[in-house]
Write a protein that holds these residues in place. Structure first.
Motif, PDB file in Angstrom:
ATOM      1  N   SER A 137     -89.533  -3.471  41.372  1.00  0.00           N
ATOM      2  CA  SER A 137     -88.162  -3.950  41.505  1.00  0.00           C
ATOM      3  C   SER A 137     -87.828  -4.070  42.991  1.00  0.00           C
ATOM      4  O   SER A 137     -88.225  -3.207  43.791  1.00  0.00           O
ATOM      5  CB  SER A 137     -87.201  -2.952  40.846  1.00  0.00           C
ATOM      6  N   PRO A 138     -87.185  -5.145  43.423  1.00  0.00           N
ATOM      7  CA  PRO A 138     -86.481  -6.183  42.661  1.00  0.00           C
ATOM      8  C   PRO A 138     -87.240  -7.504  42.615  1.00  0.00           C
ATOM      9  O   PRO A 138     -86.644  -8.564  42.777  1.00  0.00           O
ATOM     10  CB  PRO A 138     -85.200  -6.335  43.482  1.00  0.00           C
ATOM     11  N   SER A 206     -78.956  -3.845  38.441  1.00  0.00           N
ATOM     12  CA  SER A 206     -80.079  -4.769  38.610  1.00  0.00           C
ATOM     13  C   SER A 206     -81.416  -4.057  38.427  1.00  0.00           C
ATOM     14  O   SER A 206     -82.346  -4.607  37.822  1.00  0.00           O
ATOM     15  CB  SER A 206     -80.021  -5.432  39.985  1.00  0.00           C
ATOM     16  N   ARG A 207     -81.502  -2.823  38.920  1.00  0.00           N
ATOM     17  CA  ARG A 207     -82.756  -2.073  38.744  1.00  0.00           C
ATOM     18  C   ARG A 207     -82.963  -1.706  37.276  1.00  0.00           C
ATOM     19  O   ARG A 207     -84.098  -1.725  36.783  1.00  0.00           O
ATOM     20  CB  ARG A 207     -82.739  -0.830  39.616  1.00  0.00           C
ATOM     21  N   ASP A 210     -84.367  -4.663  35.530  1.00  0.00           N
ATOM     22  CA  ASP A 210     -85.789  -4.830  35.830  1.00  0.00           C
ATOM     23  C   ASP A 210     -86.647  -3.883  34.989  1.00  0.00           C
ATOM     24  O   ASP A 210     -87.724  -4.260  34.516  1.00  0.00           O
ATOM     25  CB  ASP A 210     -86.046  -4.565  37.315  1.00  0.00           C
TER      26      ASP A 210
END
Length: 387
Positions: A137-138, A206-207, A210
């Motif tokens: 990630s990312p 966002s993590r 992922d």
């Protein structure tokens, strides 16, 4: 969310046994055709969501965010069929897999780089070349975004030889394999759901995305379920007319179940009090049901789905998938949608993508795979002579 599939998903099973106990015509043509349908639905989901055609699609074909699960289950199923009952070596397995996926993968990556530029993308390039982007990630969607699933597929390949060896040795009955893989699937879903509802997901959205949707271990259960189904199918015994009629009923039922589930996500969440990750292996069990039913009903599938054109489209579906972004970028640079309108632009794009995909399959994929197999056969013959 970009979704897709890797080459193992698109490689047709060879020399399998049908439900009558007889040799299939080198492949299950029904699965070949459905690979194209699935790949095309992904492309339409990504680039054609504002078309009138997309609005007419049934929810199961319009829900591109769950199609990745179908591809990964199919990958395990196909690898089981193509490996359990033929000569197998770990080295040969990896050579065949890389010969199938690398050439067009690299062509797509180079074309993407030529269109978007490489400045400031050193890390993305290294991870993409090594097919490791989904692990870090990312970066899962870096550069050629749909290629994240190829990275996941490479992780499957690390697991596959162990499963193949166990299956070839007859360790465990098909029922045991299916049962264990279902438990693994359920455990995975509970873990992913807990991540979705955790404080970590709130603080690091966002993590968390992922991890839940792009991290390879989140999809292992799909591959294992598919492999277990392929193992079970390879052990099929001959069946009579009653068994065949029952298989057709199961195939139709599998379609009904998938369609119904694709429309009831919120109801399921409310009933169980969970936030399931529908785009990350949730539908693996019902997709296995569909794939297995499709396999045992291969003889009853309409003839047009087994014709040369349908087979060609299915064989070209990996290129259709992996080239979707670079072809779209290329067309949009010289032929923007503002020039002709969204609808015409999309169908021009799809026609071009289809032409490119078929051409790459005929001119690149087939010759390379054929050459690699020929070299391996010659090498094996030399070893036998020397011995």
């Amino acid at each position: 969310m970009f979704i897709g599939a890797a080459s193992g998903i698109f490689a047709a099973p060879k020399d399998t046994l049908d439900a009558q106990g007889m040799k299939d015509s080198n492949r299950l043509e029904s699965l070949t055709f459905f690979r194209f349908i699935a790949a095309a639905s992904v492309v339409i989901f990504h680039y054609g969501r504002d078309t009138q055609f997309y609005k007419l699609l049934p929810s199961v074909l319009a829900a591109g965010s769950i199609a990745v699960t179908f591809f990964f289950v199919l990958s395990g199923f196909v690898i089981a069929l193509s490996s359990i009952k033929k000569e197998f070596s770990v080295g040969g397995f990896y050579v065949d897999r890389l010969a199938r996926i690398l050439p067009v993968y690299l062509i797509a990556l180079v074309l993407t780089l030529a269109l978007i530029g490489l400045v400031g993308k050193d890390t993305e390039l290294i991870l993409s070349v090594l097919m490791l982007q989904s692990w870090v990630s990312p970066y899962p969607l870096s550069l050629n975004m749909p290629a994240w699933s190829v990275s996941v597929e490479m992780a499957f390949y690390l697991l596959a030889p162990a499963l193949i060896v166990l299956a070839r040795k007859g360790v465990g009955s098909p029922v045991v394999w299916i049962a264990v893989s279902c438990v693994f699937w359920l455990a995975t879903q509970l873990v992913l759901s807990s991540i979705n509802q955790s404080e970590f997901a709130t603080l690091n959205p966002s993590r968390a995305v992922d991890i839940v949707y792009y991290f390879p271990p989140a999809h292992f259960c799909s591959f294992v379920l598919g492999f277990s189904g392929g193992y079970a199918y390879s052990r099929l015994k001959a069946g009579g007319a009653y068994a065949q009629a029952k298989n057709v009923v199961l195939f139709i039922l599998s379609i009904v179940v998938i369609y119904a589930l694709s429309k009831t996500g919120r109801v399921i969440n409310d009933f169980f009090g969970e936030k399931f990750a529908y785009g990350s292996s949730f539908y693996a069990v019902v997709f296995l049901f569909f794939i297995y039913s499709c396999a045992v009903c291969n003889h009853a599938i309409p003839r047009f789905m087994k014709g040369k054109l349908s087979t060609l489209l299915g064989d070209a579906s990996y290129a259709l998938y992996i080239m979707q972004m670079p072809v779209y970028l290329l067309l949009s640079r010289f032929y923007p949608s503002s020039a002709t309108g969204y609808e015409l632009h999309f169908w021009t794009y799809f026609a071009l993508l289809l032409a490119v995909s078929v051409s790459l399959h005929i001119l690149v994929e087939k010759p390379i795979v054929k050459a690699v197999k020929k070299r391996r056969l010659e090498a094996n013959e030399k070893i036998v002579v020397a011995a």
